[in-house]
Design a protein around this motif. Structure first.
Motif, PDB file in Angstrom:
ATOM      1  N   PRO A   2      -8.211  18.445  -2.912  1.00  0.00           N
ATOM      2  CA  PRO A   2      -9.550  18.894  -2.528  1.00  0.00           C
ATOM      3  C   PRO A   2      -9.948  18.371  -1.145  1.00  0.00           C
ATOM      4  N   THR A   3     -10.793  19.120  -0.492  1.00  0.00           N
ATOM      5  CA  THR A   3     -11.280  18.759   0.836  1.00  0.00           C
ATOM      6  C   THR A   3     -12.674  18.163   0.724  1.00  0.00           C
ATOM      7  N   TYR A 145     -16.250  16.667  -3.275  1.00  0.00           N
ATOM      8  CA  TYR A 145     -14.943  17.331  -3.205  1.00  0.00           C
ATOM      9  C   TYR A 145     -14.960  18.695  -3.900  1.00  0.00           C
ATOM     10  N   ASP A 146     -16.111  19.295  -3.950  1.00  0.00           N
ATOM     11  CA  ASP A 146     -16.241  20.605  -4.593  1.00  0.00           C
ATOM     12  C   ASP A 146     -17.028  21.544  -3.676  1.00  0.00           C
TER      13      ASP A 146
END
Length: 170
Positions: A2-3, A145-146
């Motif tokens: 995740p970014t 992270y979503d």
């Protein structure tokens, strides 16, 4: 992996980054372009944003989307698909910040029109832009992270601002 959803302070260099992105897009897409518009938070002076320059590229018609898409891929953009079933196709040019996210839009596209209304309303209403900044920071902390959830949770605020802008316009 995740970014991280990273909201950073406004950077006056985002205007120059948009100009460079516009030149790159106009060079790659030449005859297919009707308009190139800086959208999203980086297009609103003073507004914190994710360090991504969002650009709507209005094309001459839906029949050129395939050729325009191929031209963007040729210059390094990654296709990101059509996420909202609105005939808008997303592309991302990954590079050191700010990255460029380009959206290919057919003429008279409702998503593009809403984005322009939202951007212009924030530019003209500092109090609303400030409230949006607070919301963005809260959501970035809540969903670090979503990115999809971060974006989804902003939708009711954005819809309300677009509704106000439409009401003011006519």
């Amino acid at each position: 992996m995740p970014t991280l959803v990273e909201v950073v302070p406004y950077d006056p260099n985002w205007t120059n980054a948009f100009s460079a992105a516009e030149a790159l897009l106009r060079n790659a897409l030449r005859e297919w372009i009707v308009a190139v518009d800086h959208i999203g938070s980086t297009a609103v002076p003073g507004l914190p944003a994710k360090p991504i320059i969002d650009v709507d590229v209005t094309l001459a018609g839906p029949d050129v989307v395939s050729d325009a898409s191929a031209a963007l891929v040729k210059v390094g953009f990654e296709p990101r698909g059509n996420r909202y079933d609105d005939a808008v196709w997303a592309f991302l040019l990954k590079r050191p910040a700010p990255q460029i996210r380009a959206y290919l839009c057919p003429p008279s596209n409702k998503t593009h029109e809403r984005r322009m209304l939202f951007r212009n309303y924030l530019r003209q209403h500092e109090d609303v832009a400030s409230a949006y900044a607070v919301l963005k920071h809260q959501l970035a902390k809540q969903f670090p992270y979503d990115g999809d959830r971060y974006t989804a949770e902003k939708s009711s605020f954005i819809s309300e601002v677009v509704r106000r802008a439409q009401k003011d316009a006519g």
